[in-house]
Design a protein around this motif. Structure first.
Motif, PDB file in Angstrom:
ATOM      1  N   UNK A  32      62.606  38.276   3.286  1.00 38.24           N
ATOM      2  CA  UNK A  32      62.939  39.651   2.900  1.00 38.24           C
ATOM      3  C   UNK A  32      64.329  39.704   2.258  1.00 38.24           C
ATOM      4  N   UNK A  33      65.279  38.987   2.846  1.00 38.53           N
ATOM      5  CA  UNK A  33      66.629  38.949   2.292  1.00 38.53           C
ATOM      6  C   UNK A  33      66.633  38.317   0.907  1.00 38.53           C
ATOM      7  N   UNK A  37      68.008  40.277  -2.284  1.00 39.73           N
ATOM      8  CA  UNK A  37      69.435  40.012  -2.471  1.00 39.73           C
ATOM      9  C   UNK A  37      69.746  38.774  -3.314  1.00 39.73           C
ATOM     10  N   UNK A  38      68.750  37.936  -3.607  1.00 39.40           N
ATOM     11  CA  UNK A  38      69.032  36.690  -4.316  1.00 39.40           C
ATOM     12  C   UNK A  38      68.198  36.577  -5.584  1.00 39.40           C
ATOM     13  N   UNK A  39      68.756  35.900  -6.572  1.00 39.55           N
ATOM     14  CA  UNK A  39      68.008  35.583  -7.785  1.00 39.55           C
ATOM     15  C   UNK A  39      67.302  34.238  -7.589  1.00 39.55           C
ATOM     16  N   UNK A  43      68.403  30.505  -5.206  1.00 36.33           N
ATOM     17  CA  UNK A  43      67.669  29.819  -4.142  1.00 36.33           C
ATOM     18  C   UNK A  43      67.590  28.327  -4.439  1.00 36.33           C
ATOM     19  N   UNK A  44      67.216  27.994  -5.660  1.00 33.47           N
ATOM     20  CA  UNK A  44      67.139  26.578  -6.047  1.00 33.47           C
ATOM     21  C   UNK A  44      68.494  25.905  -5.929  1.00 33.47           C
ATOM     22  N   UNK A  45      69.551  26.595  -6.307  1.00 31.09           N
ATOM     23  CA  UNK A  45      70.897  26.032  -6.205  1.00 31.09           C
ATOM     24  C   UNK A  45      71.251  25.724  -4.756  1.00 31.09           C
ATOM     25  N   UNK A  46      70.862  26.587  -3.828  1.00 32.90           N
ATOM     26  CA  UNK A  46      71.154  26.361  -2.411  1.00 32.90           C
ATOM     27  C   UNK A  46      70.371  25.168  -1.876  1.00 32.90           C
ATOM     28  N   UNK A 113      59.105  32.137  -4.948  1.00 36.21           N
ATOM     29  CA  UNK A 113      60.005  33.091  -5.605  1.00 36.21           C
ATOM     30  C   UNK A 113      61.013  32.353  -6.475  1.00 36.21           C
ATOM     31  N   UNK A 114      61.566  31.270  -5.963  1.00 34.23           N
ATOM     32  CA  UNK A 114      62.565  30.507  -6.705  1.00 34.23           C
ATOM     33  C   UNK A 114      61.974  29.868  -7.944  1.00 34.23           C
TER      34      UNK A 114
END
Length: 431
Positions: A32-33, A37-39, A43-46, A113-114
């Protein structure tokens, strides 16, 4: 399951696989976050920053694989969870499917999503019954609760996940063979390049990740890459699920941080060798990895670099313990029979080489072996190395050469005397 610094385990109860229990532990809050809240690229970068390695055997960095996918390229992308856990001695993905199916689904949704994936798949081994029922039920729960389908968690993101049951082919555990099977064709592995992230399922960009690999995504995104890297080693961050079996006091699935002492894990966590017998050798990462003797594992730690430096691999974490008194000729016979049976037959070196090796080992066991047979096995194994489309020919060669290099005397004894040096008191059966 047990372990030390656990990243994704939790108390197992009769209902821990259900949505209610998963939500009570904070399940789907990370998804949900992410959605609000994220592009996708964040996500891929993390994930890339975490250093997460693939847990299917090759240990390829997940973030690097994801990074190949070009976003906003106006073509469909696909994500597939490889749940075709067919490597003998490996059963850790089964644990996740049975006890933490929603962890896999949430992680897949975050990954989708990413990667801008609209349709994702879980390719599960056809012989799995309870794991299939658990993951299928979890998918239904997720749809009902709005965690799958259109408008996930009130966002514009939509995702459908299909659970697809395989038909029991070992080579469909290889990513390209898996996708070929998923397309409805015979599960033959494909030549590469192009990579699957360029032309995968239906010739579109596709990411195939192992179940355990994907199950780490939720924790990484929730706690951050820095927190993930606090566990394990610099080159092998995080933990590894080890499924240990064979002649061991406490077999099972253990989550162990990378860098943990190998010998300590066997002696203390797993209780040592069954019956107090001596340790002859260990198959560290599934039967496709070379055996390590008891003396060789003493200085090693459970991480990819350490085990590779000893001439083997941590692979998929399928560890098999072999006690003193076990006949290695019989053991190789069982392994080669498996590989011969599971060869898809597409590549000549594998198709013909496996059968040849199988016949040679059977001939030795039947008391009709020749002194030249040992070297013949090595030559055939080396001829398969790097000459097949998938790595099956290589894997069978690694297992064969690894055993012959360290236990050649047992083969020589059998050829010379027509029987095992253990006088028939064998720990490894034909079946």
């Amino acid at each position: 399951m047990t372990g030390r610094k656990l990243l994704m385990t939790f108390p197992v109860t009769a209902t821990s696989h259900g949505l209610a229990d998963y939500r009570a532990r904070g399940g789907y809050a990370t998804l949900e976050k992410v959605l609000h809240e994220m592009r996708p690229e964040e996500v891929t970068k993390e994930v890339a920053a975490s250093g997460l390695l693939g847990h299917g055997g090759a240990a390829f960095p997940a973030g690097r694989k994801w990074g190949v996918i070009r976003l906003n390229d106006e073509q469909p992308h696909y994500l597939c969870a490889n749940a075709d856990e067919g490597e003998p001695g490996t059963f850790k993905d089964r644990w996740i499917l049975e006890h933490a199916p929603h962890l896999l689904l949430e992680s897949m949704a975050i990954a989708a999503y990413a990667l801008q994936v609209r349709h994702a798949f879980i390719y599960i081994r056809g012989e799995f019954d309870l794991p299939w029922r658990r993951i299928a039920a979890a998918v239904e729960e997720a749809y009902t609760a709005g965690w799958l389908g259109a408008g996930v968690a009130g966002s514009a993101f939509a995702l459908d996940i299909v659970v697809y049951r395989g038909a029991g082919s070992y080579v469909c555990g290889e990513a390209s063979g898996l996708l070929t099977s998923l397309e409805g064709r015979k599960g033959y592995p494909r030549n590469r390049p192009p990579r699957l992230t360029v032309r995968g399922l239906y010739q579109r960009p596709t990411v195939v990740n192992n179940v355990e690999t994907l199950a780490n995504i939720t924790g990484i995104v929730r706690d951050g890459a820095a927190a993930f890297r606090k566990v394990g080693t610099a080159k092998s961050p995080g933990t590894q699920l080890i499924s240990i079996s064979g002649h061991v006091q406490r077999p099972g699935v253990y989550e162990v941080e990378y860098g943990y002492p190998f010998a300590k894990f066997l002696r203390e966590d797993c209780g040592g060798v069954l019956g107090g017998r001596g340790l002859k050798c260990v198959i560290p990462g599934g039967i496709s990895t070379k055996v390590l003797t008891g003396a060789e594992i003493e200085p090693l730690s459970l991480d990819h670099a350490s085990v590779a430096a000893a001439g083997s691999g941590l692979g998929s974490g399928g560890m098999v313990v072999v006690a003193e008194g076990t006949c290695m000729v019989r053991l190789l016979q069982v392994l080669i029979r498996f590989y011969h049976h599971e060869s898809c037959g597409q590549c000549t070196p594998c198709r013909e080489g496996m059968g040849w090796m199988h016949r040679i080992v059977d001939r030795i066991v039947a008391g009709e072996g020749e002194s030249e047979d040992i070297d013949r096995l090595v030559v055939i194994a080396n001829a398969n190395d790097g000459t097949t489309i998938c790595g099956m020919g290589d894997a069978a060669g690694y297992a064969t050469v690894g055993i012959l290099a360290k236990y050649r005397d047992e083969f020589e004894h059998w050829i010379a005397h027509g029987r095992s040096q253990y006088d028939g008191r064998l720990e490894v059966a034909h079946g």
